[in-house]
Design a protein around this motif. Structure first.
Motif, PDB file in Angstrom:
ATOM      1  N   LYS A 238       0.832  -1.216   0.000  1.00 39.30           N
ATOM      2  CA  LYS A 238       0.000   0.000   0.000  1.00 39.30           C
ATOM      3  C   LYS A 238       0.870   1.273   0.000  1.00 39.30           C
ATOM      4  N   ILE A 239       1.783   1.355   0.955  1.00 36.46           N
ATOM      5  CA  ILE A 239       2.527   2.613   1.140  1.00 36.46           C
ATOM      6  C   ILE A 239       3.507   2.849  -0.007  1.00 36.46           C
ATOM      7  N   LEU A 240       4.171   1.798  -0.454  1.00 37.53           N
ATOM      8  CA  LEU A 240       5.207   1.983  -1.472  1.00 37.53           C
ATOM      9  C   LEU A 240       4.633   2.118  -2.877  1.00 37.53           C
ATOM     10  N   LYS A 241       3.488   1.471  -3.112  1.00 35.34           N
ATOM     11  CA  LYS A 241       2.942   1.482  -4.478  1.00 35.34           C
ATOM     12  C   LYS A 241       1.790   2.455  -4.641  1.00 35.34           C
ATOM     13  N   ASN A 242       1.023   2.594  -3.559  1.00 33.31           N
ATOM     14  CA  ASN A 242      -0.218   3.349  -3.733  1.00 33.31           C
ATOM     15  C   ASN A 242      -0.581   4.150  -2.480  1.00 33.31           C
ATOM     16  N   PRO A 243       0.288   5.077  -2.111  1.00 35.30           N
ATOM     17  CA  PRO A 243       0.017   5.813  -0.866  1.00 35.30           C
ATOM     18  C   PRO A 243      -1.143   6.799  -1.027  1.00 35.30           C
ATOM     19  N   ARG A 249       3.797  10.352  -1.567  1.00 34.69           N
ATOM     20  CA  ARG A 249       4.015  10.149  -3.001  1.00 34.69           C
ATOM     21  C   ARG A 249       5.221  10.978  -3.480  1.00 34.69           C
ATOM     22  N   GLU A 250       5.261  12.221  -3.021  1.00 38.69           N
ATOM     23  CA  GLU A 250       6.370  13.098  -3.399  1.00 38.69           C
ATOM     24  C   GLU A 250       7.700  12.528  -2.948  1.00 38.69           C
ATOM     25  N   PHE A 251       7.695  12.055  -1.698  1.00 42.66           N
ATOM     26  CA  PHE A 251       8.925  11.504  -1.146  1.00 42.66           C
ATOM     27  C   PHE A 251       9.391  10.291  -1.950  1.00 42.66           C
ATOM     28  N   LEU A 252       8.454   9.405  -2.283  1.00 46.41           N
ATOM     29  CA  LEU A 252       8.829   8.189  -2.998  1.00 46.41           C
ATOM     30  C   LEU A 252       9.350   8.497  -4.402  1.00 46.41           C
ATOM     31  N   SER A 253       8.776   9.462  -5.053  1.00 46.15           N
ATOM     32  CA  SER A 253       9.255   9.776  -6.404  1.00 46.15           C
ATOM     33  C   SER A 253      10.631  10.437  -6.330  1.00 46.15           C
ATOM     34  N   LEU A 254      10.839  11.214  -5.282  1.00 46.30           N
ATOM     35  CA  LEU A 254      12.148  11.824  -5.067  1.00 46.30           C
ATOM     36  C   LEU A 254      13.215  10.748  -4.845  1.00 46.30           C
ATOM     37  N   MET A 255      12.855   9.757  -4.009  1.00 43.76           N
ATOM     38  CA  MET A 255      13.759   8.633  -3.726  1.00 43.76           C
ATOM     39  C   MET A 255      14.136   7.917  -5.013  1.00 43.76           C
ATOM     40  N   ALA A 256      13.142   7.657  -5.855  1.00 43.57           N
ATOM     41  CA  ALA A 256      13.370   6.927  -7.107  1.00 43.57           C
ATOM     42  C   ALA A 256      14.340   7.677  -8.000  1.00 43.57           C
TER      43      ALA A 256
END
Ligand SMILES: Nc1ncnc2c1ncn2[C@@H]1O[C@H](COP(=O)(O)OP(=O)(O)O)[C@@H](O)[C@H]1O
Ligand SMILES: [Mg+2]
Lengths: 260, 220
Positions: A238-243, A249-256
């Motif tokens: 849930k959190i990593l794919k579809n928060p 979401r912003e944080f995860l895309s930044l990480m990527a």
């Protein structure tokens, strides 16, 4: 039958440094045997959170329960009072912690690092402590490094010794604070492997990490923190794919983007 | 050209020897007390309790910011009158030298203690070590590596400064030789050899200070 007492239970934990609010009311439960990964941008209070649970920061508001026992405090007529000495230690020793910078004692060998607390705190005989130390070094794949000083070990090896040192005290809960962030990329896996093995053995783990792969494969639950609050939590899926939250979401895309 | 006559020196060999023994006695006693006192004062200075750190800071300031010569004279002449404590000249010199150097030792200990990585202390705390265990087993052994060269250097300083005890009449090296010169009128020979004797005493210590750096650099 699932246990009803959580391994870690934080109730409205607040921590400030001077005028800076670092933790702004954290509520968190970790079940026994659960592996929870904590994600969040730098400065969001992740390390401080772990340090409070390890009682390295003792000046916080709110309550921290470890396996149902109140950490570092006792209640007197509805008032919370600090406790020290044996009453503190009994609860505090439920927790082991591993740091980003390893923090091995440079004047002691790998084995020396592991047996120190067994001898001084658990009052074990030296040969008994050594046996345990050797066993643990074998467990993290470093049997032949017993007598080496930390400066002679690679970062990955040092971190595995640090894990063994924490495990020697037989904690019920292990805290990991970005333990692979200071490692060369090719040394990350050997440490994650040990952590994964530990998770499979049923250790309760609270893991601050930027390793999304580890979080998705090993974590039972992922918590996303920002600016001293838990923004959202849920399954890794849930959190990593579809928060739900924009900030996550912003944080995860930044990480990527940052990483690869 | 001055007519050197070193033959007289041999006649006074026992004076040099006895003086050297007293100089060493004063210095060794002073090192022992200065290190012991300095350790406690240095730890107190690092304490987060003001009740400990503030007096410790003043202690260091007072003994570093007044001349040792004045401290020696003060302890020998004033202390008996003010407090009724009478020390003979030898012990007055030892006490003054110990107090004076303990302030420097305290600073060395303090610097050594703060040089230890906070993370190493955190790791020890989590494992349940108490304050004294952490100090004794984690902090001091690591700090030693940094402290030993300056500590040994301070020992060399103490050997040199012990000559000041001559002003209150302790028969250490300098005073013993001064005394002889008044009879034999050979100050050039006597003082030159005196310098050599000090060198022979101090050089090995200074050498050890440098070796200790190399030794610790090689271990871990
Ligand atoms: N000992 C301290 N004194 C003052 N500020 C601190 C201290 N430790 C952490 N902070 C501040 O608290 C905030 C959160 O830090 P930290 O918990 O280390 O975040 P994270 O681990 O998520 O990067 C940061 O702004 C940091 O500067
Ligand atoms: Mg951090």
């Amino acid at each position: 039958m699932p246990s009803t007492v959580p391994a870690i239970h934080l109730k409205d934990v607040k921590k400030r440094f001077g005028s800076l609010d670092v933790l702004c009311g954290i509520n968190l439960e970790v079940e026994m045997g659960e592996v929870v990964c904590v994600l969040g941008p730098s400065g969001s209070g992740k390390s401080t959170l772990l340090r409070c649970i390890a009682y390295l920061e003792d000046d916080y508001e709110g309550r921290i329960y470890l396996e149902g026992d109140l950490l570092g405090r006792a209640e007197h007529n509805g008032q919370l009072k600090r406790v020290e000495g044996a009453a503190l230690r009994k609860v505090q020793l439920k927790v082991g912690m591993v740091f980003q910078q390893f923090n091995l004692w440079p004047h002691k060998t790998a084995l020396g690092n592991i047996i120190e607390a067994l001898i001084l705190v658990k009052k074990m005989a030296k040969n008994e402590a050594q046996e345990i130390g050797e066993e643990l070094l074998a467990k993290v794949g470093l049997s032949e490094k017993c007598k080496e000083y930390p400066s002679r070990l690679s970062g990955g090896q040092q971190q595995r010794v640090a894990i063994a040192r924490a495990l020697a005290m037989r904690p019920q809960i292990m805290l990991f604070d970005e333990v692979t962030s200071a490692l060369d990329p090719e040394l990350v896996d050997e440490v994650l492997h040990v952590m994964r093995q530990l998770a499979e053995e049923g250790m309760t783990m609270l893991v601050v990490t930027h390793e999304l792969g580890f979080a998705s494969r090993v974590a039972d639950r992922v918590v996303f923190m920002d600016q001293g609050v838990v923004v959202e939590e849920g399954s890794p899926e849930k959190i990593l794919k579809n928060p739900n939250k924009l900030r996550t979401r912003e944080f995860l895309s930044l990480m990527a983007h940052e990483k690869f | 050209m001055y007519d050197w006559n070193f033959d007289v020196i041999w006649d006074y060999r026992m004076v040099y020897l006895k003086g050297a023994v007293i100089t060493l006695e004063i210095s060794l006693l002073a090192v022992f007390f200065a290190v012991t006192l300095g350790l406690f004062v240095g730890i107190a200075r690092q304490s987060h309790r003001k009740l400990l750190s503030l007096p410790a800071s003043w202690y260091v300031e007072i003994f570093r910011d007044t001349p040792l010569l004045i401290q020696i004279v003060w302890i020998f002449y004033c202390l008996p009158i003010l407090m009724g404590i009478t020390l003979n000249a030898f012990w007055a010199a030892v006490v003054a030298l110990s107090l004076h150097m303990s302030a420097y030792m305290a600073e060395i200990f303090r610097a050594g203690i703060v040089s230890v990585d906070k993370g190493h202390i955190d790791a020890a705390k989590i494992l349940g070590l108490n304050y004294f265990q952490i100090m004794r087993r984690i902090i001091l052994p690591q700090a030693t590596r940094q402290m030993l060269p300056p500590l040994v250097n301070n020992f060399a300083d103490i050997l040199k400064l012990s000559a000041l005890a001559s002003v209150i009449g302790v028969y250490e090296l300098l005073h013993s030789i001064d005394n002889v010169i008044m009879n034999n009128f050979r100050p050039l020979e006597m003082y030159s050899v005196l310098a050599l004797v000090y060198f022979i005493l101090i050089f090995p210590v200074a050498f050890a200070a440098r070796r200790s750096e190399i030794y610790f650099a090689r271990r871990y």
